[in-house]
Write an enzyme that holds these catalytic residues in place. Structure first.
Site, short mmCIF file in Angstrom:
data_model
loop_
_atom_site.label_atom_id
_atom_site.label_comp_id
_atom_site.label_asym_id
_atom_site.label_seq_id
_atom_site.Cartn_x
_atom_site.Cartn_y
_atom_site.Cartn_z
N ASP A 1 3.57 -16.61 16.00
CA ASP A 1 2.98 -16.84 14.67
C ASP A 1 2.63 -18.31 14.57
O ASP A 1 3.27 -19.16 15.20
CB ASP A 1 3.96 -16.44 13.57
CG ASP A 1 3.26 -16.11 12.26
OD1 ASP A 1 3.24 -14.93 11.86
OD2 ASP A 1 2.70 -17.04 11.63
N THR B 1 -5.59 -3.91 9.95
CA THR B 1 -6.55 -2.98 9.34
C THR B 1 -7.89 -3.69 9.20
O THR B 1 -7.99 -4.69 8.49
CB THR B 1 -6.03 -2.52 7.96
OG1 THR B 1 -4.75 -1.93 8.15
CG2 THR B 1 -6.96 -1.51 7.33
N GLU C 1 -2.17 0.86 12.19
CA GLU C 1 -0.76 1.00 11.81
C GLU C 1 -0.66 1.77 10.49
O GLU C 1 -1.37 1.47 9.55
CB GLU C 1 -0.13 -0.39 11.68
CG GLU C 1 1.32 -0.37 11.33
CD GLU C 1 2.13 0.52 12.27
OE1 GLU C 1 2.15 0.24 13.47
OE2 GLU C 1 2.70 1.53 11.80
N LEU D 1 2.56 2.41 9.07
CA LEU D 1 3.92 2.29 8.51
C LEU D 1 3.87 1.98 7.02
O LEU D 1 2.93 1.36 6.52
CB LEU D 1 4.73 1.23 9.26
CG LEU D 1 4.28 -0.22 9.28
CD1 LEU D 1 4.59 -0.94 7.99
CD2 LEU D 1 4.98 -0.92 10.44
N GLU E 1 5.82 0.12 3.93
CA GLU E 1 6.88 -0.85 3.61
C GLU E 1 8.00 -0.10 2.91
O GLU E 1 7.77 0.81 2.13
CB GLU E 1 6.33 -1.97 2.72
CG GLU E 1 5.45 -2.91 3.51
CD GLU E 1 4.88 -4.05 2.69
OE1 GLU E 1 5.49 -4.43 1.67
OE2 GLU E 1 3.81 -4.55 3.06
N ASN F 1 -5.92 5.47 3.83
CA ASN F 1 -5.44 4.71 2.67
C ASN F 1 -6.29 4.99 1.43
O ASN F 1 -5.77 5.11 0.33
CB ASN F 1 -5.43 3.20 2.98
CG ASN F 1 -4.13 2.80 3.65
OD1 ASN F 1 -3.27 3.63 3.90
ND2 ASN F 1 -3.99 1.52 3.95
N PHE G 1 2.16 12.42 -3.10
CA PHE G 1 1.17 11.50 -3.70
C PHE G 1 0.48 12.09 -4.92
O PHE G 1 -0.72 11.95 -5.10
CB PHE G 1 0.13 11.06 -2.64
CG PHE G 1 0.58 9.80 -1.96
CD1 PHE G 1 0.13 8.57 -2.41
CD2 PHE G 1 1.48 9.84 -0.92
CE1 PHE G 1 0.57 7.40 -1.83
CE2 PHE G 1 1.94 8.69 -0.34
CZ PHE G 1 1.48 7.45 -0.79
N CYS H 1 -1.97 -3.24 0.96
CA CYS H 1 -2.88 -2.33 1.67
C CYS H 1 -3.85 -1.57 0.76
O CYS H 1 -5.05 -1.76 0.86
CB CYS H 1 -2.08 -1.35 2.52
SG CYS H 1 -1.25 -2.19 3.88
N LYS I 1 -6.56 -3.57 -1.26
CA LYS I 1 -7.49 -4.28 -0.37
C LYS I 1 -8.32 -3.30 0.46
O LYS I 1 -9.52 -3.49 0.64
CB LYS I 1 -6.66 -5.23 0.49
CG LYS I 1 -6.92 -5.26 1.96
CD LYS I 1 -6.07 -6.28 2.64
CE LYS I 1 -5.12 -5.71 3.66
NZ LYS I 1 -5.71 -4.90 4.71
P1 NAD Z 1 1.40 -10.45 6.61
O1 NAD Z 1 0.53 -11.26 5.73
O2 NAD Z 1 2.77 -10.04 6.18
O3 NAD Z 1 1.57 -11.21 8.01
C1 NAD Z 1 0.50 -11.76 8.75
C2 NAD Z 1 1.07 -12.84 9.65
O4 NAD Z 1 0.04 -13.30 10.55
C3 NAD Z 1 1.56 -14.10 8.91
O5 NAD Z 1 2.91 -14.36 9.27
C4 NAD Z 1 0.63 -15.20 9.41
O6 NAD Z 1 1.25 -16.47 9.49
C5 NAD Z 1 0.26 -14.68 10.78
N1 NAD Z 1 -0.96 -15.28 11.37
C6 NAD Z 1 -2.12 -15.64 10.76
N2 NAD Z 1 -2.97 -16.14 11.66
C7 NAD Z 1 -2.36 -16.10 12.86
C8 NAD Z 1 -2.74 -16.48 14.18
N3 NAD Z 1 -3.94 -16.98 14.43
N4 NAD Z 1 -1.85 -16.29 15.18
C9 NAD Z 1 -0.62 -15.77 14.94
N5 NAD Z 1 -0.21 -15.40 13.71
C10 NAD Z 1 -1.07 -15.56 12.67
O7 NAD Z 1 0.53 -9.15 6.98
P2 NAD Z 1 1.04 -7.64 7.17
O8 NAD Z 1 1.40 -7.06 5.86
O9 NAD Z 1 1.99 -7.59 8.31
O10 NAD Z 1 -0.32 -6.95 7.61
C11 NAD Z 1 -0.97 -7.23 8.83
C12 NAD Z 1 -2.13 -6.28 9.01
O11 NAD Z 1 -1.63 -4.93 9.11
C13 NAD Z 1 -3.13 -6.26 7.86
O12 NAD Z 1 -4.41 -6.02 8.38
C14 NAD Z 1 -2.68 -5.09 7.02
O13 NAD Z 1 -3.73 -4.53 6.29
C15 NAD Z 1 -2.20 -4.12 8.09
N6 NAD Z 1 -1.18 -3.18 7.63
C16 NAD Z 1 -0.19 -3.58 6.79
C17 NAD Z 1 0.77 -2.67 6.40
C18 NAD Z 1 1.86 -3.07 5.43
O14 NAD Z 1 2.51 -2.17 4.89
N7 NAD Z 1 2.12 -4.35 5.21
C19 NAD Z 1 0.75 -1.35 6.86
C20 NAD Z 1 -0.27 -0.98 7.74
C21 NAD Z 1 -1.23 -1.90 8.12
#
Ligand code: NAD
Length: 437
Positions: free
Chosen positions: A31, A122, A155, A157, A159, A215, A256, A267, A270
């Site tokens: 990260d 996503t 993904e 999953l 939360e 979604n 749902f 999610c 957005k």
């Molecule tokens: P998040 O915001 O919790 O985490 C993203 C991380 O990426 C941050 O820690 C950030 O510092 C890091 N980051 C940014 N630029 C970077 C780089 N260049 N190199 C390395 N790390 C970097 O995001 P999230 O909730 O984990 O979601 C990530 C993706 O997965 C999104 O596209 C989201 O839509 C998708 N998603 C999320 C969920 C959910 O429930 N949160 C579920 C399915 C899919």
């Protein structure tokens, strides 16, 4: 055992990396946030996610899992590179792909041999092409043309149940145009596939679209029920009964169908907006998705409008909130109804006393000392003119109504999640308003 690098240690990256390590793989998570990396290395999961802390500690101790903020080390480590960075919305709703592109450039810059780049973020259809080009452009002359594949593995999953969802997914979707990638993904996911749960291999655009469409469908069901809930209130029907009756139809199913004070999180809001943008970009209409989004925004605000029926002026009034997280079992407050509600209450000069079992720290980052963050659910009620319930945490479901009544200045309960039986609350002497009942 495979060597995996995970880019991004948010909800998706941390869970993905830790769970792959738990299956026996060697995983390095990278990260750009060095503070996060230091905490994760020390065994602090940062996010609240049931089961995650134990898995993290176990796999760090076993030496299968490590964290870094060094991009070169990260790229050199993994044969498979998962992209799990954020794709937040831009002002027009479109997904911001700059973090994904940045990871692609990092991979291109430091790769020496073959890499399988797996996009888990996503993203809109066609992003794989953007990633491919960004990698190619960043490759140094000495390795120009070094082989790599870019594939899509969205993904799903949730939360609050992310570890369980990883270990027991409803489905694993992989969009690929490469046999080599297909073999690697089959081996990697082998331990969690079942006869009834094979990997669904598709083209890359189909995989990218499956995520957005899933979604958007779930969000549509929620907004549909929220729309019907207003009609229930107008005609004296009960949304709970309506949902039950609908859900018994096997073509509809019973999941749902809850109505409430709106969906939130990182999610649904957005992804609905981003899918609408993708449709528009292709000259297609997004009427349905715009309506889904509009209904949801209205639903978040409706809690305060209900409150104002009992307290027409909120100035100087104290409002207690139970729940800040966008749903139970998470500390995530992104786009949570509570955020909209607090903003509305503060605009009307109300005082807010809020409690959440896990999300206080994240909410404090947004509201600072504008909100009193209570020690527990009862502390939030002291001297308040009404209670709003915004997250259906289990611990709110069976409260001591007598104690609540003593603490509240006025016994008004607006239940944005329908967690109480209206008859019980009214019998205890409260003025009660739920959603669609
Ligand atoms: P998040 O915001 O919790 O985490 C993203 C991380 O990426 C941050 O820690 C950030 O510092 C890091 N980051 C940014 N630029 C970077 C780089 N260049 N190199 C390395 N790390 C970097 O995001 P999230 O909730 O984990 O979601 C990530 C993706 O997965 C999104 O596209 C989201 O839509 C998708 N998603 C999320 C969920 C959910 O429930 N949160 C579920 C399915 C899919």
């Amino acid at each position: 055992m495979m060597k995996i690098t995970v880019f991004g240690t948010g909800y998706v990256g941390t869970v993905t990396g830790t769970c792959f390590a738990d299956l026996g793989n060697s995983v390095l998570c990278m990260d750009i946030d060095a503070k996060k990396i230091a905490r994760l290395k020390s065994g602090d999961a940062i996010i609240y996610e049931p089961g995650l802390k134990d898995l993290l500690t176990r796999n760090l101790a076993a030496g299968r899992l490590d964290f870094t903020d060094d991009p070169q080390r990260a790229v050199e480590f993994g044969d498979i590179c998962f992209v799990c960075v954020g794709t937040p919305p831009r002002a027009n709703g479109e997904a911001d792909l700059s973090y994904v592109q940045s990871v692609a450039r990092t991979i291109g810059t430091h790769m020496r041999g073959y890499k399988l780049v797996v996009n888990k973020s996503t993203v809109p259809v066609g992003t794989y092409d953007l990633v491919r080009r960004a990698i190619r452009e960043a490759q140094h002359n000495d390795v120009k043309g070094a082989p790599f594949d870019v594939i899509s593995n969205p993904e799903f999953l949730r939360e609050g149940a992310a570890v369980r969802d990883f270990q027991n997914p409803d489905r694993i979707v992989v969009g690929t145009d490469s046999e080599r990638a297909k073999d690697l993904m089959s081996k990697l996911y082998g331990p969690i596939t079942r006869v009834s749960r094979p990997i669904l291999f598709t083209t890359i655009p189909s995989a990218e679209l499956i995520k957005y469409a899933s979604n958007a469908m779930l969000a549509t069901r929620i907004s549909f029920m929220n729309e019907i809930s207003h009609l229930c209130e107008a005609v004296g029907a009960d949304i709970g009964d309506v949902a039950k009756g609908m859900g018994l139809d096997t073509r509809i199913g019973n999941r749902f169908l809850q109505s409430g004070c709106g969906y939130g999180g990182s999610c649904f809001p957005k992804d609905v907006k981003a899918l609408a943008q993708v449709l528009e970009q292709h000259g297609l209409t997004s009427t349905l998705l715009q309506a889904v989004d509009h209904i949801n925004e209205r639903q978040k605000r409706s809690v305060v409008l209900k409150l104002k029926k009992y307290l027409p002026s909120l100035e100087g009034k104290t409002i207690a909130l139970w729940g800040l997280a966008f749903k139970p079992r998470t500390d995530d407050v992104r786009e949570a109804p509570a955020v909209t509600v607090i903003e509305m209450l503060k605009r009307e000069y109300a005082n807010v006393r809020a409690f959440d079992p896990e999300a206080v720290e994240n909410a404090r980052r947004i509201f600072g000392d504008q909100v009193y963050f209570a020690k527990d659910a009862y502390d939030a009620l002291a001297g308040a003119d009404a209670l709003l319930i915004l997250t259906e945490w289990d611990e709110f479901r069976e409260p001591d109504f007598g104690r609540m009544k003593e603490l509240l200045k006025q016994p008004v309960v607006i239940d944005g999640r329908n967690i109480f039986n209206p008859e019980d609350v009214r019998a205890a002497g409260f003025t009660y308003s739920g959603v669609g009942r």
